[in-house]
Enzyme design. Structure first.
Site, PDB file in Angstrom:
ATOM      1  N   ARG A 119       0.671  -1.130   0.045  1.00 54.64           N
ATOM      2  CA  ARG A 119       0.096  -0.301  -0.117  1.00 54.64           C
ATOM      3  C   ARG A 119       1.225   1.388   0.267  1.00 54.64           C
ATOM      4  NH1 ARG A 119      -5.019  -1.712   4.103  1.00 54.64           N
ATOM      5  NH2 ARG A 119      -5.087  -3.806   3.239  1.00 54.64           N
ATOM      6  N   ARG A 133       2.553   1.172  10.283  1.00 53.99           N
ATOM      7  CA  ARG A 133       1.975   1.757   8.813  1.00 53.99           C
ATOM      8  C   ARG A 133       2.740   1.970   8.260  1.00 53.99           C
ATOM      9  NH1 ARG A 133      -1.088   6.439  10.461  1.00 53.99           N
ATOM     10  NH2 ARG A 133      -2.948   5.044  10.632  1.00 53.99           N
ATOM     11  N   GLU A 137      -6.362   0.368  15.368  1.00 56.53           N
ATOM     12  CA  GLU A 137      -7.124  -0.497  14.774  1.00 56.53           C
ATOM     13  C   GLU A 137      -6.338  -1.161  14.425  1.00 56.53           C
ATOM     14  OE1 GLU A 137      -8.311   1.332  11.460  1.00 56.53           O
ATOM     15  OE2 GLU A 137      -8.540  -0.384  10.685  1.00 56.53           O
ATOM     16  N   SER A 156     -10.386  -4.947  10.234  1.00 57.88           N
ATOM     17  CA  SER A 156     -11.816  -4.444   9.855  1.00 57.88           C
ATOM     18  C   SER A 156     -12.035  -5.466   9.091  1.00 57.88           C
ATOM     19  CB  SER A 156     -10.772  -3.431   8.833  1.00 57.88           C
ATOM     20  OG  SER A 156     -12.082  -3.199   7.886  1.00 57.88           O
ATOM     21  N   ARG A 191       1.171  -5.145  12.516  1.00 56.40           N
ATOM     22  CA  ARG A 191       0.354  -4.725  13.634  1.00 56.40           C
ATOM     23  C   ARG A 191       0.122  -5.642  14.703  1.00 56.40           C
ATOM     24  NH1 ARG A 191      -4.002  -0.415  11.652  1.00 56.40           N
ATOM     25  NH2 ARG A 191      -2.298   0.433  10.088  1.00 56.40           N
TER      26      ARG A 191
END
Length: 431
Positions: A263, A278, A350, A353, A392
């Site tokens: 990403r 991230r 987070e 999801s 994460r």
RNA sequence: GCUGAGGUAGCCUAGCCCGGCAAGGCGCCAGCCUUGAAAGCUGGUGGCGUUCCGCCACGGGAGUUCAAAUCUCCCCCUCAGCGCCA
């Protein structure tokens, strides 16, 4: 993509639902789609009549040929058709293109249980598990800890590949693989079929699974090829049955997708923090389901329950939020986020999801369900949820399981996957 | 990368040279027959639209023509062989 039939039959309902997204652009797009649809249908009628005449004249001329040839009148009439038809067909095609362009930019319809709110501050906490761990005196960030353990290369990775990349080295690699395997085994126990998909997709299937703005912002493109690095295995798995008819007796289809994810995420937020929270590349075990429409709410809860179980087994406190209307992406009708408790940051962040995309992705991809050769095809629902994104998970584990001496206790559930290793100690292979 | 063969309904195939309503098989659905089932027979089996009707659909697009699955051009994809390669 929203069902065009719904636009025609229940425009008020669709408009009210889109309004809850709190973005006036959607209402404008909706009106444009409706308007163009009406004009297109009028234009289609006109074109159909002309085509009917053309077909009729063609047949009459074919018959006349066996009886000495068509009359001059008939020939003249037939010759007049193409120019008229060309103009009408051009208009018809343009209107359809405009209608679909508007339609494709509309987000999915919201589930009625999605809370109304403006942004992520108005997401609603629906459950919590575990006790948030109070702040320790000398708790370190996961990035600092990884560097002290000699288990990560940030600076050198930035030199070779740029910010947002990293090398994992030493026993943290075992932890990464252990997380993958633990999540995979949990899903396998629950009937999910493991899938390693292609890590690159062509543009056309990609446009079926994600919204177009995201496309430019997050996707890495291979230069000179019509290929894009996947942002999640959700995408190739959704596209797996593109253009096919799924046998309704075989639904639901449950998959456990395993892939690296790539990403760029330029725009809204960049790579703004040292560490692996991230990053541009990470591994994720993903859950994905193709479902009958009536089953999707129940299966959405199943996905959420599986994801929660991963973090329970890891012993990480978390909460589940129901993402509000203003914070929901365009593809999902409803989304839960699982936010894990980061002990050093003293914050929920987070890690999962979990989305019900209803028929939005499947319609774009041309996936239908039913019985082969029998009429009455409907569009199935698709759902997806993170089982574990290892980057994460590593971050949150390191924040929570670190010891005062700089070592890290391995969560018990992962030890069998790490040759019985119980503690991460500074690597001997530093340099 | 080179050469060749292909892309027609859920699946498989014919039609393409030589332009004139897309044929057939399998599967599936319904009916008939049967105590039941199978077999057999009959009909059906995609999309769109203003749905007793019409249009569209032969990988995609453009062109020629009154008329294109069929002729011409461009593009995409798949397979096979060769080349390269872990």
């Amino acid at each position: 993509m929203i069902d065009v039939d719904l636009l025609r039959k229940e425009p008020d309902r669709v408009e009210e639902n889109l309004g809850r997204r709190r973005n006036p652009e959607y209402l404008a797009l909706f009106r444009e789609a409706r308007e163009k649809d009406g004009e297109w249908r009028a234009s289609l009628q006109e074109a159909d009549h002309l085509r009917h005449r053309r077909n009729d004249l063609r047949d009459r001329m074919a018959r006349a040929r066996t009886e000495g040839g068509p009359s001059p009148e008939l020939t003249a009439e037939a010759r007049a058709i193409p120019d008229q038809l060309k103009a009408v067909e051009a208009r018809e095609a343009e209107l359809l293109r405009q209608r679909d362009a508007a339609l494709r930019r509309l987000p999915n319809l919201l589930d009625p249980t999605v809370p109304y709110g403006k942004d992520d501050t108005e997401n609603v906490v629906v459950s919590t598990w575990g006790e948030p761990i109070p702040e320790g005196t000398d708790r370190r960030s996961h990035a600092e800890l990884l560097e002290r353990l000699g288990m990560v290369e940030f600076d050198r990775a930035h030199r070779t590949s740029g910010a947002g990349f990293y090398y994992l080295r030493g026993d943290i690699v075992l932890l990464d693989f252990a997380l993958q395997r633990m999540a995979l085994d949990l899903l396998r126990e629950r009937g999910y079929v493991p899938v390693v998909p292609p890590f690159l997709l062509r543009r056309e299937p990609y446009e079926g699974v994600t919204d177009l703005a995201d496309f430019e912002n997050v996707m890495y493109k291979v230069e000179g090829e019509d290929l894009y690095l996947i942002a999640t295995s959700e995408h190739p798995i959704a596209a797996l049955y593109q253009g096919e008819i799924l046998d309704e007796d075989h639904l639901p289809l449950r998959f456990a997708g395993l892939s690296y994810n790539f990403r760029k995420e330029i725009g809204g937020h960049g790579v703004d923090q040292k560490g692996v929270f991230r990053v541009h590349q990470f591994f994720k075990v993903e859950q994905f389901i193709f479902a009958r429409p009536e089953d999707s709410p129940k299966l959405h809860e199943e996905l959420r329950s599986n994801s929660e179980e991963v973090f329970r087994r890891l012993g990480i406190p978390y909460r589940v939020v129901n993402v509000c209307t203003g914070d929901l992406g365009t593809v999902a009708a409803k989304k839960y986020d699982i936010e894990a408790w980061f002990a050093r940051q003293q914050a929920y962040r987070e890690v999962v999801s979990c989305s019900n995309c209803t028929d939005y992705q499947a319609r774009r991809l041309g996936i239908r369900m039913g019985k082969a050769g029998r009429p009455g095809k409907v569009v199935p629902h698709t759902l997806n949820s993170t089982a574990v994104a290892t980057s994460r998970a590593i971050a949150v584990i390191l924040e929570q399981y670190q010891n005062p001496d700089g070592t890290v206790t391995v969560p018990e559930v992962l030890r069998p996957y790490m040759g019985g290793l119980t503690v991460l100690r500074p690597s001997s292979a530093t340099g």
